[in-house]
Write a protein that holds these residues in place. Sequence first.
Motif, PDB file in Angstrom:
ATOM      1  N   GLU B 224       0.780  -1.033   0.058  1.00  0.00           N
ATOM      2  CA  GLU B 224       0.006  -0.068   0.007  1.00  0.00           C
ATOM      3  C   GLU B 224       0.640   1.284   0.054  1.00  0.00           C
ATOM      4  O   GLU B 224       0.572   2.262  -0.659  1.00  0.00           O
ATOM      5  CB  GLU B 224      -0.921  -0.178   1.187  1.00  0.00           C
ATOM      6  CG  GLU B 224      -2.199   0.929   1.056  1.00  0.00           C
ATOM      7  CD  GLU B 224      -3.281   0.427   1.983  1.00  0.00           C
ATOM      8  OE1 GLU B 224      -4.190   0.091   1.545  1.00  0.00           O
ATOM      9  OE2 GLU B 224      -3.074   0.426   3.357  1.00  0.00           O
ATOM     10  N   ALA B 264      -2.386 -13.271  -5.643  1.00  0.00           N
ATOM     11  CA  ALA B 264      -2.219 -14.178  -4.423  1.00  0.00           C
ATOM     12  C   ALA B 264      -1.726 -13.023  -3.355  1.00  0.00           C
ATOM     13  O   ALA B 264      -2.172 -13.030  -2.234  1.00  0.00           O
ATOM     14  CB  ALA B 264      -1.523 -15.250  -4.501  1.00  0.00           C
ATOM     15  N   LEU B 265      -0.580 -12.351  -3.793  1.00  0.00           N
ATOM     16  CA  LEU B 265       0.108 -11.353  -2.930  1.00  0.00           C
ATOM     17  C   LEU B 265      -0.922 -10.344  -2.486  1.00  0.00           C
ATOM     18  O   LEU B 265      -1.137  -9.955  -1.177  1.00  0.00           O
ATOM     19  CB  LEU B 265       1.250 -10.871  -3.189  1.00  0.00           C
ATOM     20  CG  LEU B 265       2.080 -10.184  -2.459  1.00  0.00           C
ATOM     21  CD1 LEU B 265       2.700 -10.919  -1.532  1.00  0.00           C
ATOM     22  CD2 LEU B 265       3.301  -9.451  -3.456  1.00  0.00           C
ATOM     23  N   ALA B 268      -3.559 -11.221  -0.056  1.00  0.00           N
ATOM     24  CA  ALA B 268      -3.238 -11.646   1.354  1.00  0.00           C
ATOM     25  C   ALA B 268      -3.002 -10.511   2.211  1.00  0.00           C
ATOM     26  O   ALA B 268      -2.789 -10.849   3.564  1.00  0.00           O
ATOM     27  CB  ALA B 268      -1.879 -12.667   1.221  1.00  0.00           C
ATOM     28  N   LEU B 269      -3.112  -9.291   1.656  1.00  0.00           N
ATOM     29  CA  LEU B 269      -3.057  -8.187   2.702  1.00  0.00           C
ATOM     30  C   LEU B 269      -4.165  -8.310   3.515  1.00  0.00           C
ATOM     31  O   LEU B 269      -5.188  -8.570   3.293  1.00  0.00           O
ATOM     32  CB  LEU B 269      -3.248  -7.014   1.671  1.00  0.00           C
ATOM     33  CG  LEU B 269      -2.048  -6.684   1.001  1.00  0.00           C
ATOM     34  CD1 LEU B 269      -2.308  -5.515   0.299  1.00  0.00           C
ATOM     35  CD2 LEU B 269      -0.498  -6.434   1.856  1.00  0.00           C
ATOM     36  N   PRO B 270      -3.985  -7.641   4.859  1.00  0.00           N
ATOM     37  CA  PRO B 270      -5.004  -7.657   5.658  1.00  0.00           C
ATOM     38  C   PRO B 270      -6.148  -6.822   5.428  1.00  0.00           C
ATOM     39  O   PRO B 270      -7.409  -7.323   5.856  1.00  0.00           O
ATOM     40  CB  PRO B 270      -4.399  -7.158   6.986  1.00  0.00           C
ATOM     41  CG  PRO B 270      -2.853  -7.259   6.865  1.00  0.00           C
ATOM     42  CD  PRO B 270      -2.910  -7.434   5.285  1.00  0.00           C
ATOM     43  N   GLN B 271      -5.914  -5.876   4.657  1.00  0.00           N
ATOM     44  CA  GLN B 271      -6.919  -5.106   4.180  1.00  0.00           C
ATOM     45  C   GLN B 271      -7.786  -5.502   3.169  1.00  0.00           C
ATOM     46  O   GLN B 271      -9.109  -5.250   2.868  1.00  0.00           O
ATOM     47  CB  GLN B 271      -6.555  -3.478   3.781  1.00  0.00           C
ATOM     48  CG  GLN B 271      -5.649  -3.471   2.849  1.00  0.00           C
ATOM     49  CD  GLN B 271      -4.130  -3.668   3.512  1.00  0.00           C
ATOM     50  OE1 GLN B 271      -4.070  -4.428   4.182  1.00  0.00           O
ATOM     51  NE2 GLN B 271      -3.355  -2.628   3.099  1.00  0.00           N
ATOM     52  N   ASN B 272      -7.215  -6.709   2.449  1.00  0.00           N
ATOM     53  CA  ASN B 272      -8.150  -7.286   1.429  1.00  0.00           C
ATOM     54  C   ASN B 272      -8.744  -8.498   2.059  1.00  0.00           C
ATOM     55  O   ASN B 272      -9.353  -8.414   2.903  1.00  0.00           O
ATOM     56  CB  ASN B 272      -7.108  -7.602   0.139  1.00  0.00           C
ATOM     57  CG  ASN B 272      -6.791  -6.209  -0.518  1.00  0.00           C
ATOM     58  OD1 ASN B 272      -7.401  -4.970  -0.034  1.00  0.00           O
ATOM     59  ND2 ASN B 272      -5.467  -6.112  -1.025  1.00  0.00           N
ATOM     60  N   LYS B 273      -8.238  -9.718   1.640  1.00  0.00           N
ATOM     61  CA  LYS B 273      -8.924 -10.908   1.939  1.00  0.00           C
ATOM     62  C   LYS B 273      -8.171 -11.476   3.233  1.00  0.00           C
ATOM     63  O   LYS B 273      -8.704 -12.650   3.861  1.00  0.00           O
ATOM     64  CB  LYS B 273      -8.882 -11.985   0.989  1.00  0.00           C
ATOM     65  CG  LYS B 273      -9.968 -11.598  -0.121  1.00  0.00           C
ATOM     66  CD  LYS B 273     -10.274 -12.644  -1.137  1.00  0.00           C
ATOM     67  CE  LYS B 273     -11.090 -12.051  -2.453  1.00  0.00           C
ATOM     68  NZ  LYS B 273     -10.768 -12.790  -3.564  1.00  0.00           N
ATOM     69  N   PHE B 274      -6.982 -11.209   3.564  1.00  0.00           N
ATOM     70  CA  PHE B 274      -6.166 -11.712   4.468  1.00  0.00           C
ATOM     71  C   PHE B 274      -5.960 -13.178   4.258  1.00  0.00           C
ATOM     72  O   PHE B 274      -6.101 -14.225   5.230  1.00  0.00           O
ATOM     73  CB  PHE B 274      -6.604 -11.444   5.781  1.00  0.00           C
ATOM     74  CG  PHE B 274      -5.665 -11.692   7.112  1.00  0.00           C
ATOM     75  CD1 PHE B 274      -4.215 -11.507   6.818  1.00  0.00           C
ATOM     76  CD2 PHE B 274      -5.973 -12.290   8.232  1.00  0.00           C
ATOM     77  CE1 PHE B 274      -3.297 -11.465   7.827  1.00  0.00           C
ATOM     78  CE2 PHE B 274      -5.068 -12.543   9.227  1.00  0.00           C
ATOM     79  CZ  PHE B 274      -3.635 -12.165   9.020  1.00  0.00           C
ATOM     80  N   GLN B 275      -5.714 -13.702   2.955  1.00  0.00           N
ATOM     81  CA  GLN B 275      -5.939 -15.113   2.436  1.00  0.00           C
ATOM     82  C   GLN B 275      -4.581 -15.613   2.086  1.00  0.00           C
ATOM     83  O   GLN B 275      -3.951 -14.907   1.253  1.00  0.00           O
ATOM     84  CB  GLN B 275      -6.965 -15.166   1.258  1.00  0.00           C
ATOM     85  CG  GLN B 275      -7.135 -16.466   0.919  1.00  0.00           C
ATOM     86  CD  GLN B 275      -8.182 -16.211  -0.304  1.00  0.00           C
ATOM     87  OE1 GLN B 275      -7.587 -15.902  -1.524  1.00  0.00           O
ATOM     88  NE2 GLN B 275      -9.561 -16.664  -0.370  1.00  0.00           N
TER      89      GLN B 275
END
Lengths: 204, 325
Positions: B224, B264-265, B268-275
């Motif tokens: 970000e 995928a990266l 994986a961000l917490p503000q996105n899917k944190f997946q």
Amino acid sequence: MCLKGENISFGYKRNNLILNNVNISVDRGEVLGLIGDSGSGKSTLCKILAGYENNHKGNVIIDGKKVPSKGYNPVQLVFQHPEKAVNPKWKMKDILNEGHIVPQDILDSFGIKKSWLNRWPNELSGGELQRFALARSLSPETKFLIADEITTMVDAITQAQIWNIVLDIVKELNIGVLVVSHEKNLINKLCDNVVYLDAINSVN
Amino acid sequence: MRSKAKICTEENKKTEALLKVKDLSLSFIQYASGLRQTELKVISDLSIEAYSGKILAVVGSSGSGKSLLAHAILGILPSNAILNGRIEYDGKELTQEKKEEIRGKEIALVPQSTTYLDPLMRVSNQVIGCVEKENEGLMKKVQREIFQKYDLKPNVERMFPHELSGGMTRRVLVSTAVISSAKLVIADEPTPGLDEKTLNETLNYFKDMANKGCAVIIITHDIEAALKISDKIAVFYAGTVLEVANVEDFKNNGENLRHPYTRALWNALPQNKFQAIKGHQPMQDEVTDGCIFYERCSKKNVLCSKGIPQFKDVNGGVVRCNNVS
Ligand SMILES: Nc1ncnc2c1ncn2[C@@H]1O[C@H](COP(=O)(O)OP(=O)(O)OP(=O)(O)O)[C@@H](O)[C@H]1O
Ligand SMILES: Nc1ncnc2c1ncn2[C@@H]1O[C@H](COP(=O)(O)OP(=O)(O)OP(=O)(O)O)[C@@H](O)[C@H]1O
Ligand code: SF4
Ligand SMILES: [Mg+2]
Ligand SMILES: [Mg+2]
């Protein structure tokens, strides 16, 4: 069962208090966030709670009792810079198994490769080293984990993986976690509750 | 006529990259028991370019070779490292000799590891570095101004590194680059552990450096933050570049991102899917042929395990994946 810091006051230099009369409490099984400005004393408080800094006023207690100073420390501290937490003259396998033999399934879930065990700390990237530090800190005897910006130095996928694993393990072992981070999004995703250091610290 | 020709070459110069890294590969010789030697490959086929006045962000997997690339450019790799490929700086090959000559002057590094600060030296001396006596007063003044802007109290300059908090150390490290007059600044994780205000301040410093004509490379996990100031974003994985994207590509949930790993990266961000996706980045020698992301890719097909996908130009960026057109 909980970890409590009661009326903690501390300064590195005389007449310069960093923490003044701080009270904080983490329950077993709870994930508590701790946030605050840079330099406000979060890491200092973490060190005190984990018994790394003893020159403070007030008490750190688990279940009403003082934390024993000998034997395995039930309050494990992992911080942002794993390179500062390891002995550069030891190989990774010795660092890993210093306190107890870390079980293979923990190594696997953190993706720690066999060949890394024979390396020196400076032969691993920051993110790789951090996984060792965490694997080592989560033993059946750990009751509380203090995570001071532990995933600040890893990529987002590894961060999500690490926290998935850590949250699984702490749930299984009923470990309480104190999470320090500047990333509000992460804190929101992870924590049951959040405290602001400024709100519990009467230093001015 | 002559003046026109001059203008042309100047314009050419502007669009030429200040730093060109071409097909870089890097291995370490490791000594096993006895006289046995093994070669451990950590970077391969890596190419990037940095332009004056522009900011290139380097993001990607932990252990993908980002710091080593920085160390290769500065010529500070350990002695058991074998470096191949070509690094050009200002149109000329950047040899080890040249690296040693210009590092700290034309090329500045903000190191990732805080252990780079000399534990026995007071903070202000490290920031100022070795300057001639007559410049010392001036540098001290500049350093004080920078510290003040960074909210570092006057007493910090007399502290030793262990007396600093995490965020303070980071601010001290960044000020070493701000104070330099470098043409190329490589900042290796300059922002972790900074609070929001300091983070934005730091980003502005890099923006200023670029505006003054500096080529800036920011290595970071904070995508970000990278998006706020960079012109291009290079995505590293397992010792190579999988995509070079533009800032706009990350909009709309990243649907214009080209490579499955980049997506995928982003997710994986917490503000996105944190997946998190399953698996781990492979070591170079675990993948002998085919796409390095194959194991973890949800879009793979038979072709992907046969031959390394070549770079393709797509939508103003580049990508190394068979499934993109
Ligand atoms: N070993 C030390 N000796 C002297 N002062 C110290 C020492 N360690 C920290 N300090 C000071 O104590 C204060 C609090 O530092 P601390 O590391 O606890 O902050 P923090 O909240 O963790 O900050 P950050 O978010 O930047 O990591 C700072 O002003 C710092 O300069
Ligand atoms: N001296 C060395 N000998 C052997 N392997 C090394 C050495 N230094 C680094 N490596 C390996 O090279 C790879 C790249 O390391 P590098 O430090 O460049 O990663 P990085 O992308 O900067 O990661 P991070 O984001 O975690 O800082 C890692 O897998 C690391 O283990
Ligand atoms: S080349 Fe194939 S395996 Fe590799 S990222 Fe593209 S689709 Fe996935
Ligand atoms: Mg801290
Ligand atoms: Mg690095």
